[in-house]
Every structure is written in C-alpha cells, then in structure tokens.
Design an enzyme around this catalytic site. Structure first.
Site, PDB file in Angstrom:
ATOM      1  N   LEU A 187       0.827  -1.204   0.000  1.00 20.20           N
ATOM      2  CA  LEU A 187       0.000   0.000   0.000  1.00 20.20           C
ATOM      3  C   LEU A 187       0.867   1.262   0.000  1.00 20.20           C
ATOM      4  O   LEU A 187       0.651   2.173  -0.793  1.00 20.20           O
ATOM      5  CB  LEU A 187      -0.915   0.004   1.227  1.00 20.20           C
ATOM      6  CG  LEU A 187      -1.765   1.256   1.465  1.00 20.20           C
ATOM      7  CD1 LEU A 187      -2.822   1.406   0.380  1.00 20.20           C
ATOM      8  CD2 LEU A 187      -2.432   1.202   2.849  1.00 20.20           C
ATOM      9  N   SER A 240       0.857   7.649   5.680  1.00 25.40           N
ATOM     10  CA  SER A 240      -0.367   7.719   6.476  1.00 25.40           C
ATOM     11  C   SER A 240      -1.581   8.112   5.646  1.00 25.40           C
ATOM     12  O   SER A 240      -2.712   7.793   6.000  1.00 25.40           O
ATOM     13  CB  SER A 240      -0.190   8.719   7.627  1.00 25.40           C
ATOM     14  OG  SER A 240       0.783   8.254   8.538  1.00 25.40           O
ATOM     15  N   GLU A 268       1.593  -0.093  10.030  1.00 16.67           N
ATOM     16  CA  GLU A 268       0.150  -0.369   9.991  1.00 16.67           C
ATOM     17  C   GLU A 268      -0.649   0.713  10.712  1.00 16.67           C
ATOM     18  O   GLU A 268      -1.653   0.453  11.368  1.00 16.67           O
ATOM     19  CB  GLU A 268      -0.153  -1.776  10.527  1.00 16.67           C
ATOM     20  CG  GLU A 268       0.457  -2.852   9.634  1.00 16.67           C
ATOM     21  CD  GLU A 268      -0.021  -4.258   9.927  1.00 16.67           C
ATOM     22  OE1 GLU A 268      -1.159  -4.414  10.415  1.00 16.67           O
ATOM     23  OE2 GLU A 268       0.741  -5.197   9.650  1.00 16.67           O
TER      24      GLU A 268
END
Length: 381
Positions: free
Chosen positions: A125, A132, A363
């Site tokens: 991702l 963020s 994460e």
C-alpha cells in the site's frame, strides 16, 4: 492470564509456546545479526497450521478463531519479532483480505498455497510519498482488454523480497480519490514486477523490508481483488485485522523483555543483595506487569469482538495504540534494569528494544490511531 480460554485455544497456545521456545528462539539472536530470512521457521509453522490460521479448512487452513491466532502470534513474537511480523502480515492482511473479498476462483488458487507456506504474502500500500495518507499514492493500473497495466513504486513492504504473492493497490480512476483505488493480486515472477532496494533497519532485521517496482506490469483482470474502486476499503479492513496482530506482537515482545528482566534481577547482586530485593526495582516490575496485562485484555477484547462478527475498527486502534506504546515503555525499563549490560548485545533486551520501536509506526502510526479513535468519539451517534 485473566481471559478464560477454551480447551482448543489453550491447546493451540501451549503447542505454539513450546515450538517458539524450542525452535524459533534458538536462532533469533543470530538472525538479528545476519539478517537471514526465517524461512525454516515459516516452513515448520506452515506444517503446524500457523500460516493459514483463520483460513477455513476447505481452502487448506486451520479454521482457527482470532483468539487462537493472537495467542499464537504473541508466542512467536516472544522469541523472534522478525518471524512474527511475517506471520502477521501473511495471516492478518493477505489471507483474510482474499478470504473476505476474493472470488471463489481466487480463494482456491491462492489461499491453499498461502496456508501451506508455499507462498508468503505481502501487502503493498505504502509509496514514497504516500504513507499515512494512502490517497496520495501515484501508482496506476490502466485497463487494457483482459488485463491491467501497473506502473509505480511501493515502499517499506514487509517480505517484499521473499513474498510469492502481493496484494498491490493502484489508482484505476485518479478523479475519484480514495474511491478510485483498486487492489490486485500480483504473483512474484510476473513480468514487470521487480524488487527494489532492501532497507537497513533499526530492528526486525531478519524480516526484509523493500521497495516493489512495477514497470508496465501486466496483471490479468481475473486478479482484481474485489471490484474496481474497492482497494481503499479492502486496505482499511485488512489494516483493522493487522492492528490486532500488532497488539499481539507487542505483547509477545513485552513479555519476553519482562521475563528476561525478572530473571536477571534475581541473579544480579549489588550492595550485598539481589537487585530484585530493592523496592525501586520491584515497583518497576509492578508497572511493567500492569502494562502487559492491560494490553492483553484490550487485545482479547477486540479479538473476541471480531470473532463475534461485530465492528471492531475503533477497538483495534485502541488495542494497537496502547499495546505498541506499552512495549516501548516495557523494553526501555528492561534495559534500565540490566544497566550497562542492557546496552550491549550480550543480552536480548537490546534486541527487544530495537524490534519494538517500529510497532508505533507501521500499519498506522500512533497519531493515526488517535485520529481513528477521536473520530469515533466525536461522530454523531
């Protein structure tokens, strides 16, 4: 432990605890120095059913609940955080995302080799300019007949070098912001998919973290995960489960640091008595124990909510936030108890301290968790 386990959960916990202490712990310090990927650990974990814990048996998994999973993950982290982070991403994000959003064909094709450890999963991702805020990602996927052409770079990808399959997000419609992000299942070896630089890291040294580079990478449309535009939702859902995994890892490392400190304090003598007999040290242990128990109850609470099928996004953020900051406090106190020896590689607490530092970052940083929690507090009910 205050949480009441079922017989099956207790059996899994005992089995993994024994395996972790007898197998995983043996080479953990050496791996930290050599940065050797723990493939032998992962192969044995696959044989024990730990690489597809929440995957149903019909797809080759163990069909375990989330409580069993976090117990197992925390025990692996107790001995080797590098092995645990691979296990966490593989189970919490990759396997669960395919199980939840994949087609029947995708489940049959990918879940069985993932559960068997033939593939190690990665989740791509983050990008150089999109951390963020994933809506800033620049990677694109352009539809071309029965294929998508992927172009872009992903950064800080756990197991990027050693993965066999990656869930990769890319923009299929730049005008739709987060609703224009899609997710793809990309196998290692696909032309145009290469591994970039490997990061030199403070901790988790045996777990590779790399760039993934996509240059006109042709991916069949059959490997689109979910619908076009569902990539952001898939990622956020996967991260909810991943954050429970980070809490479990944090607790495992904190327990290892705590146990090592107690043992050392019972053996180390100063001023004519064990340092464990000094009230100042005893109070540090009390604070460490309270922190670990509180984090454990938060972890069990959100894991149980997930098993009941309830919404758990905020609870996952709460557990991740508290546990990840807790392990940084506990490992710092462990080094203080060891004194000068704690600052050396002669004892494991130095490794625990370095490994723990990233838990408040990956994460979703602690700051992002606070955003998630505060939004839930302030939203109109």
């Amino acid at each position: 432990m205050l949480y009441k386990l079922t017989e099956e959960q207790d059996m899994i916990w005992t089995m993994v605890r024994d395996f972790s202490r007898e197998v995983v712990a043996v080479k953990a310090a050496e791996r930290d120095k050599t940065k050797e990927f723990p493939i032998d650990n992962l192969n044995q974990m696959a044989e024990l059913g730990l690489m597809g814990m929440m995957v149903p048996p019909e797809y080759g998994g163990s069909g375990s609940d989330t409580i069993s999973y976090v117990l197992a993950l925390s025990e692996i982290a107790y001995s080797c955080a590098s092995t645990a982070v691979v296990m966490s991403v593989h189970n919490s994000i990759v396997c669960e995302s395919i199980l939840k959003y994949g087609t029947e064909e995708q489940k049959k094709k990918f879940l069985k080799p993932l559960a068997a450890g033939k593939y190690i999963g990665a989740f791509a991702l983050t990008e150089p300019q999109a951390g963020s805020d994933p809506t800033l990602q620049k990677m694109t996927a352009v539809k071309d007949g029965d294929y998508y052409i992927l172009n872009g770079t992903k950064r800080f990808i756990t197991t990027g070098e050693n993965c066999g399959l990656a869930i990769v997000t890319a923009k299929t419609d730049k005008s739709q912001k987060h609703k224009g992000i899609s997710a793809f299942l990309v196998e290692k070896g696909t032309p145009g998919f290469t591994v970039g630089r490997r990061e030199e890291k403070l901790g988790l040294c045996a777990s590779d973290t790399t760039d993934l580079i996509f240059e006109d990478c042709k991916v069949t449309a059959a490997n689109l995960l979910g619908k076009e535009g569902a990539g952001f939702k898939i990622s956020m859902t996967g991260l909810d489960g991943g954050r429970i995994g980070i809490a479990a890892q944090s607790i495992g490392v904190a327990k290892a640091a705590f146990d090592a400190s107690v043992q050392y304090a019972k053996e180390r003598e100063q001023f004519g008595k064990r340092i464990a007999d000094f009230q100042g040290i005893q109070w540090i242990f009390a604070d460490m124990k309270v922190d670990i128990e509180a984090a454990s109850q938060l972890m069990f609470s959100v894991a149980a909510a997930k098993d009941r099928g309830e919404r758990y996004t905020t609870q996952a953020s709460i557990a991740k936030l508290f546990a990840s900051e807790m392990v940084n406090r506990v490992t710092a106190k462990a080094i203080q108890i060891f004194g000068g020896y704690g600052f050396t590689k002669e004892y494991p607490v130095e490794r625990f301290y370095r490994d723990a530092r990233v838990f408040t970052i990956y994460e979703g940083t602690s700051e992002i968790q606070r955003v998630v929690i505060s939004r839930d507090i302030l939203k109109d009910k």
